[in-house]
Design a protein around this motif. Sequence first.
Motif, PDB file in Angstrom:
ATOM      1  N   TYR A  57     -49.295  34.562 -16.356  1.00 13.28           N
ATOM      2  CA  TYR A  57     -47.862  34.305 -16.316  1.00 13.28           C
ATOM      3  C   TYR A  57     -47.317  33.974 -17.702  1.00 13.28           C
ATOM      4  N   GLY A  58     -46.123  34.488 -17.970  1.00 11.16           N
ATOM      5  CA  GLY A  58     -45.375  34.138 -19.161  1.00 11.16           C
ATOM      6  C   GLY A  58     -43.900  34.185 -18.826  1.00 11.16           C
ATOM      7  N   ALA A  59     -43.163  33.132 -19.128  1.00  9.77           N
ATOM      8  CA  ALA A  59     -41.755  33.053 -18.740  1.00  9.77           C
ATOM      9  C   ALA A  59     -40.923  34.126 -19.432  1.00  9.77           C
ATOM     10  N   ARG A  60     -41.201  34.411 -20.703  1.00 19.23           N
ATOM     11  CA  ARG A  60     -40.424  35.429 -21.411  1.00 19.23           C
ATOM     12  C   ARG A  60     -40.590  36.795 -20.757  1.00 19.23           C
ATOM     13  N   ASP A 101     -38.530  19.673 -10.756  1.00 16.22           N
ATOM     14  CA  ASP A 101     -37.926  18.394 -11.122  1.00 16.22           C
ATOM     15  C   ASP A 101     -38.643  17.770 -12.315  1.00 16.22           C
ATOM     16  N   LEU A 102     -39.948  17.983 -12.376  1.00 17.48           N
ATOM     17  CA  LEU A 102     -40.766  17.339 -13.400  1.00 17.48           C
ATOM     18  C   LEU A 102     -41.815  18.320 -13.897  1.00 17.48           C
ATOM     19  N   ILE A 103     -41.917  18.448 -15.220  1.00 16.85           N
ATOM     20  CA  ILE A 103     -42.955  19.268 -15.833  1.00 16.85           C
ATOM     21  C   ILE A 103     -43.867  18.345 -16.629  1.00 16.85           C
ATOM     22  N   VAL A 104     -45.157  18.460 -16.358  1.00 12.19           N
ATOM     23  CA  VAL A 104     -46.152  17.597 -16.984  1.00 12.19           C
ATOM     24  C   VAL A 104     -47.092  18.448 -17.824  1.00 12.19           C
ATOM     25  N   ARG A 105     -47.362  17.993 -19.046  1.00 13.99           N
ATOM     26  CA  ARG A 105     -48.359  18.674 -19.875  1.00 13.99           C
ATOM     27  C   ARG A 105     -49.377  17.653 -20.348  1.00 13.99           C
ATOM     28  N   THR A 106     -50.644  18.008 -20.216  1.00 12.53           N
ATOM     29  CA  THR A 106     -51.726  17.094 -20.571  1.00 12.53           C
ATOM     30  C   THR A 106     -52.286  17.393 -21.954  1.00 12.53           C
ATOM     31  N   GLU A 158     -32.887   8.492 -15.050  1.00 12.88           N
ATOM     32  CA  GLU A 158     -31.510   8.782 -14.640  1.00 12.88           C
ATOM     33  C   GLU A 158     -31.221  10.242 -14.951  1.00 12.88           C
ATOM     34  N   ARG A 159     -31.031  11.049 -13.916  1.00  2.53           N
ATOM     35  CA  ARG A 159     -30.826  12.490 -14.099  1.00  2.53           C
ATOM     36  C   ARG A 159     -29.336  12.803 -13.982  1.00  2.53           C
ATOM     37  N   ARG A 160     -28.759  13.316 -15.076  1.00  2.00           N
ATOM     38  CA  ARG A 160     -27.314  13.563 -15.108  1.00  2.00           C
ATOM     39  C   ARG A 160     -26.965  15.041 -15.026  1.00  2.00           C
ATOM     40  N   PHE A 161     -27.915  15.924 -15.308  1.00  2.00           N
ATOM     41  CA  PHE A 161     -27.661  17.370 -15.269  1.00  2.00           C
ATOM     42  C   PHE A 161     -26.436  17.745 -16.105  1.00  2.00           C
ATOM     43  N   GLY A 162     -26.280  17.091 -17.239  1.00  2.00           N
ATOM     44  CA  GLY A 162     -25.176  17.399 -18.127  1.00  2.00           C
ATOM     45  C   GLY A 162     -23.877  16.696 -17.794  1.00  2.00           C
ATOM     46  N   ARG A 163     -23.857  15.951 -16.677  1.00  2.00           N
ATOM     47  CA  ARG A 163     -22.627  15.272 -16.256  1.00  2.00           C
ATOM     48  C   ARG A 163     -22.631  13.829 -16.753  1.00  2.00           C
ATOM     49  N   LEU A 177     -42.024  28.570 -17.314  1.00  2.00           N
ATOM     50  CA  LEU A 177     -40.814  28.308 -16.536  1.00  2.00           C
ATOM     51  C   LEU A 177     -39.618  27.959 -17.434  1.00  2.00           C
ATOM     52  N   LEU A 178     -39.362  28.788 -18.433  1.00  2.00           N
ATOM     53  CA  LEU A 178     -38.328  28.464 -19.420  1.00  2.00           C
ATOM     54  C   LEU A 178     -36.935  28.429 -18.803  1.00  2.00           C
ATOM     55  N   TRP A 179     -36.614  29.374 -17.963  1.00  2.00           N
ATOM     56  CA  TRP A 179     -35.305  29.380 -17.294  1.00  2.00           C
ATOM     57  C   TRP A 179     -35.213  28.232 -16.300  1.00  2.00           C
ATOM     58  N   GLU A 180     -36.250  28.090 -15.503  1.00  2.00           N
ATOM     59  CA  GLU A 180     -36.236  27.138 -14.395  1.00  2.00           C
ATOM     60  C   GLU A 180     -36.265  25.680 -14.855  1.00  2.00           C
ATOM     61  N   SER A 181     -36.737  25.440 -16.076  1.00  2.00           N
ATOM     62  CA  SER A 181     -36.912  24.061 -16.537  1.00  2.00           C
ATOM     63  C   SER A 181     -35.706  23.511 -17.284  1.00  2.00           C
ATOM     64  N   ALA A 182     -34.561  24.179 -17.193  1.00  2.00           N
ATOM     65  CA  ALA A 182     -33.381  23.785 -17.970  1.00  2.00           C
ATOM     66  C   ALA A 182     -33.035  22.303 -17.805  1.00  2.00           C
ATOM     67  N   TYR A 183     -33.180  21.770 -16.589  1.00  2.00           N
ATOM     68  CA  TYR A 183     -32.850  20.367 -16.343  1.00  2.00           C
ATOM     69  C   TYR A 183     -34.035  19.584 -15.788  1.00  2.00           C
ATOM     70  N   ALA A 184     -35.229  20.110 -15.989  1.00  2.00           N
ATOM     71  CA  ALA A 184     -36.424  19.391 -15.543  1.00  2.00           C
ATOM     72  C   ALA A 184     -36.687  18.202 -16.458  1.00  2.00           C
ATOM     73  N   GLU A 185     -37.229  17.148 -15.887  1.00  2.00           N
ATOM     74  CA  GLU A 185     -37.722  16.032 -16.680  1.00  2.00           C
ATOM     75  C   GLU A 185     -39.089  16.432 -17.247  1.00  2.00           C
ATOM     76  N   LEU A 186     -39.404  15.944 -18.441  1.00  2.00           N
ATOM     77  CA  LEU A 186     -40.647  16.310 -19.111  1.00  2.00           C
ATOM     78  C   LEU A 186     -41.513  15.078 -19.319  1.00  2.00           C
ATOM     79  N   SER A 187     -42.817  15.249 -19.090  1.00  2.00           N
ATOM     80  CA  SER A 187     -43.782  14.182 -19.361  1.00  2.00           C
ATOM     81  C   SER A 187     -44.968  14.790 -20.096  1.00  2.00           C
ATOM     82  N   PHE A 188     -45.392  14.120 -21.170  1.00  2.00           N
ATOM     83  CA  PHE A 188     -46.520  14.585 -21.968  1.00  2.00           C
ATOM     84  C   PHE A 188     -47.586  13.494 -21.994  1.00  2.00           C
ATOM     85  N   LEU A 189     -48.772  13.867 -21.550  1.00  2.00           N
ATOM     86  CA  LEU A 189     -49.870  12.905 -21.447  1.00  2.00           C
ATOM     87  C   LEU A 189     -50.955  13.220 -22.474  1.00  2.00           C
TER      88      LEU A 189
END
Length: 229
Positions: free
Chosen positions: A121-124, A166-171, A216-221, A181-193
């Motif tokens: 898989y590749g988002a591009r 909702d949440l993308i995690v990278r270890t 607190e998720r504002r989605f640009g609002r 998931l470049l398109w889909e992650s526009a408003y996802a929260e990110l966590s890096f471990l």
Amino acid sequence: MDGNGRWARARGKPVMAGHRAGAEAVKRCVKAAILSGVRYLTLYAFSSENWQRTTEEVSDLTSLLRFYLRHKVAELHEQNVRLEFIGDLSRFDAGLRAEIDRARNLTARNGRLTLILALSYGARHDMLAAAQRLALASVRGEIDPASLTEQDFRDHLQTSSFPDPDLIVRTSGERRLSNFLLWESAYAELSFLDVMWPDFDETHFAALLTDFAGRERRFGRRLQPDPAL
């Protein structure tokens, strides 16, 4: 799910041992998702760029995937897990594609958790393919380019039947999306471990959910103050 190779080398083991340990971490992650009531879990198991690794490592990875699809899908089925796949599956051999189809068909009616494996898989690539399909539809006169919406584009992505994450995690200390998931992650929260993927367990999963619940998720609002306060 990063860090399998580094985890193995730090212990003087072959890279394949890291991938096997990573597969055990997948089992723990799926179990934690089920117990936590998570409905969708996407695991970036094999990227389109991973084909550039050595022939031996690619063969080891695909063999491991084949083993789990052949021998472990029944366990997911018993847990009421639906298995789905995104990515350019045409690059895998016919035997592995048959195992993928069997796993998808066996679990198709399950509803406790949808486990999405991103393979080759590749988002591009996915976004380019969506644009090409829309362009062809325009040439055929089936759509008006001027009237296209974001939803129209999204409908042509492989993830169109799944909610955005909702949440993308990278270890393993990496701090980038790496074509996921470049398109889909526009408003996802990110966590890096800093945790290597083979060491990821239910405790890490629970901590991630606790952290996410406090965001607190504002989605640009701009959030308005609660008049009751």
